[in-house]
Design a protein around this motif. Sequence first.
Motif, short mmCIF file in Angstrom:
data_model
loop_
_atom_site.label_atom_id
_atom_site.label_comp_id
_atom_site.label_asym_id
_atom_site.label_seq_id
_atom_site.Cartn_x
_atom_site.Cartn_y
_atom_site.Cartn_z
N LYS A 110 54.84 6.93 13.24
CA LYS A 110 56.32 6.44 13.39
C LYS A 110 56.31 5.11 12.73
O LYS A 110 57.40 4.51 12.92
CB LYS A 110 56.75 6.38 14.62
CG LYS A 110 56.74 7.81 15.39
CD LYS A 110 57.66 8.80 14.81
CE LYS A 110 57.67 10.16 15.50
NZ LYS A 110 58.27 11.06 15.34
N ASN A 147 59.81 4.82 10.61
CA ASN A 147 60.92 4.87 11.23
C ASN A 147 61.58 3.59 11.87
O ASN A 147 61.04 2.86 12.00
CB ASN A 147 60.49 5.84 12.34
CG ASN A 147 60.24 7.33 12.08
OD1 ASN A 147 59.29 7.32 11.03
ND2 ASN A 147 60.89 8.36 12.47
N LEU A 165 63.78 7.18 17.12
CA LEU A 165 62.90 7.45 18.32
C LEU A 165 63.49 7.83 19.45
O LEU A 165 64.67 7.35 19.76
CB LEU A 165 61.83 6.18 18.29
CG LEU A 165 60.76 5.99 17.64
CD1 LEU A 165 61.03 6.21 15.97
CD2 LEU A 165 59.86 4.83 17.71
N GLN A 186 59.52 6.76 23.24
CA GLN A 186 58.90 6.22 21.98
C GLN A 186 59.35 4.79 22.05
O GLN A 186 58.26 3.88 21.47
CB GLN A 186 59.04 6.93 20.89
CG GLN A 186 58.47 8.51 20.98
CD GLN A 186 59.01 9.34 19.72
OE1 GLN A 186 60.12 9.29 19.37
NE2 GLN A 186 58.13 10.08 19.11
#
Length: 264
Positions: A151, A154, A159, A163
């Motif tokens: 991730k 990202n 998320l 996360q």
Amino acid sequence: MNTNAETAKVQPMVRYRNICKSFGDLKVLTDINLEIAPSEKVAVIGPSGSGKTTLGRMLVTLEKPTSGTIEIDGEMLWHKTVKGELVPADEKHLRKVRGNAGMVFQQFNLFPHMTILRNVMEAPVHVLGIPKDKAKEQAISMLKKVGLEAKLDNYPRQLSGGQQQRVAIARALVMHPKVMVFDEVTSALDPEMVGEVLLVLKEIAEEGNMTMLVITHEMAFAQEVADRVIFMEGSIVEQGPPQALFGNPHNQRTQEFLSRFRNA
């Protein structure tokens, strides 16, 4: 021969001495005396408003004690010694000692306009002065540790809550503090996300070298990871190994508090 282990026995990693804290007329903490050994995992439990979060916030210099002293690894936080006398610390001293403790909060507080990787890199670069290449390498390593290496690019909005909280944990750990405070880190999460965050905390605890102060309402988790559990209600009411405190609490207030969880 004086080994590190012998030195550690003499000097606690964290020491609260005669700490009191009031907000105006409201007395939140009274006469807190607490020592935490290097690498010890201490869970703090108690009802809302019992001063648990304030205890942690003082350790990361977000709240100033009304009276008393706090040390990390033998160094005063809110005071310094000048010509043999203890005086209130100035901002320069606070900046120097602030990095000794890290904290993960209930809310994730990630920068929404930065990628996950940038969120974790930012403080090492701008606070610790680490070169960007090295900070990136450390950030990636820490994000792998919390299971989020996929991730990196990202943004927080992409998320889940669980996360995002794991990113917040990585962001705190990458600063390599001497002690970590985890303040109700699962309380803002949906129930199905709680487990993934607790698993990361458990893995950090099992590595053994991190001194941890875990403020939590997750009683099973406290029993599982803590070396010692403290029940607070404005002061330290009772403390002991998890098996003793949960299995046979001596104080009536501790018994009443724990019975609510057993009956829930």
